[in-house]
Design a protein around this motif. Structure first.
Motif, short mmCIF file in Angstrom:
data_model
loop_
_atom_site.label_atom_id
_atom_site.label_comp_id
_atom_site.label_asym_id
_atom_site.label_seq_id
_atom_site.Cartn_x
_atom_site.Cartn_y
_atom_site.Cartn_z
N MET A 1 0.84 -1.20 0.00
CA MET A 1 0.00 0.00 0.00
C MET A 1 0.87 1.24 0.00
O MET A 1 1.86 1.31 0.75
CB MET A 1 -0.90 0.03 1.25
N THR A 2 0.49 2.21 -0.83
CA THR A 2 1.21 3.47 -0.91
C THR A 2 0.23 4.62 -0.79
O THR A 2 -0.83 4.60 -1.44
CB THR A 2 1.98 3.59 -2.24
N VAL A 3 0.55 5.58 0.05
CA VAL A 3 -0.25 6.80 0.17
C VAL A 3 0.68 7.99 -0.02
O VAL A 3 1.73 8.09 0.63
CB VAL A 3 -0.96 6.90 1.53
N GLU A 4 0.29 8.86 -0.92
CA GLU A 4 1.08 10.04 -1.24
C GLU A 4 1.40 10.83 0.03
O GLU A 4 0.52 11.12 0.84
CB GLU A 4 0.27 10.91 -2.20
N GLY A 5 2.68 11.12 0.22
CA GLY A 5 3.10 11.90 1.37
C GLY A 5 3.31 11.11 2.64
O GLY A 5 3.90 11.61 3.60
#
Length: 319
Positions: free
Chosen positions: A286-290
């Motif tokens: 999972m990747t979340v911007e910032g």
């Protein structure tokens, strides 16, 4: 600033993440929860002092959950997620009208938190294991019955949350009109670190929502993508509601609930997509911007005997 908790050479440390690695906090007894309780200005000062010291390479440590929260609340703030999951978990259709009236949350297990790269065991008895892509806010000061304005000021920072879910266990529990409980309490990933709210100040839209891109992949294959700003309420409203008539404390974690557009497998099942549940060996990223990236490998869980069913009720009224 990004605060992290990590294990190195058998000991647990707290530090600040920078481009050159992890900078331990000068006081080795200070935890990230301690830093959160200091409040944001003092926490940033403590972080700045850490950055003046030597760094440890991220590749040489095991990242733990960023903090040990007193409580973990998990909301269900994405309408699209509710629409898809109602069909697969509850056997209904559409979004219940009650969802629109106020934010809804449940308390999950603060003892089941895992780090950004830890293995995740399938809960005993489950054959429908699932991930849930979320963002969590961490409260930075104690408060009760906070207005949304005061609640936004009380948010210390944000981290990624994966609310691992045993859908078959959850489905049974919710038919009893209580839960979820065992369907949710085996594992929750938090990480990779805690990003202070000031770093994301320019990511809020005019209505107070954080416009961060979110994505999840299984074994390198993209499964879901959404924008955090698609929440039905901004985090300030969630914190405000959590404090309504009671208290929130510094360090409390509040999850956004699962995003839409493939934020979990159950949503896809509810929309008629034939995708398999998670199995040992699957890697969920999972990747979340910032906020960064978390990556967990699913492993087989403990094999336990079946749960004993209830006995038929007795009709006796006296001994």
């Amino acid at each position: 600033m990004r605060f992290a908790t990590y294990e190195s050479d058998g000991a647990v440390h707290s530090g600040v993440v920078a481009d050159d690695g992890l900078h331990p906090l000068p006081d080795t007894t200070t935890t990230v929860l301690d830093v959160v309780r200091l409040g944001l200005p003092a926490a940033l000062d403590a972080g700045a002092a850490a950055l003046r010291g030597p760094a440890v390479a991220l590749t040489e440590v095991r990242l733990l959950p960023p903090l040990a929260p007193p409580t973990v609340r998990d909301f269900v703030a994405f309408e699209e997620h509710v629409e898809g999951v109602v069909a697969s978990v509850s056997g209904g259709a559409g979004v219940p009208p009650e969802w629109y009236e106020a934010p809804t949350f449940y308390f999950t297990n603060p003892y089941a938190l895992l780090g950004a790269h830890d293995d995740v065991a399938i809960p005993p008895g489950s054959a429908q294991f699932d991930f849930e892509l979320e963002v969590a806010a961490v409260v930075g000061r104690d408060g009760t019955s906070l207005t949304p304005e005061r609640a936004r000021e009380a948010i210390f920072g944000y981290t990624i949350l994966n609310d691992w879910s045993a859908r078959d266990l959850q489905r049974r529990e919710m038919k009893v009109q209580l839960g979820p409980a065992k369907g949710k309490d085996s594992a929750t990933t938090l990480g990779p670190w805690l990003v202070t709210a000031d770093e994301l100040a320019d990511r809020h839209d005019e209505d107070g929502f954080l416009a961060l891109e979110m994505s999840v992949a299984v074994n390198g294959r993209p499964v879901g993508r959404d924008l955090l700003a698609n929440m039905g309420w901004p985090f300030a409203d969630l914190v405000s509601y959590a404090s309504r008539g009671t208290w929130v404390r510094a360090g409390d974690v509040l999850g956004s609930g699962t995003c839409g557009n493939g934020g979990c497998l159950a949503e896809l099942w509810g929309r008629g997509r034939d995708v398999p549940p998670l199995a040992p060996g699957d890697v969920v990223e999972m990747t979340v911007e910032g906020l960064g990236t978390i990556r967990n490998t699913v492993v087989a869980g403990a094999r336990l005997p079946p749960v004993r069913p209830a006995r038929p009720r007795s009709r006796r009224r006296t001994r």
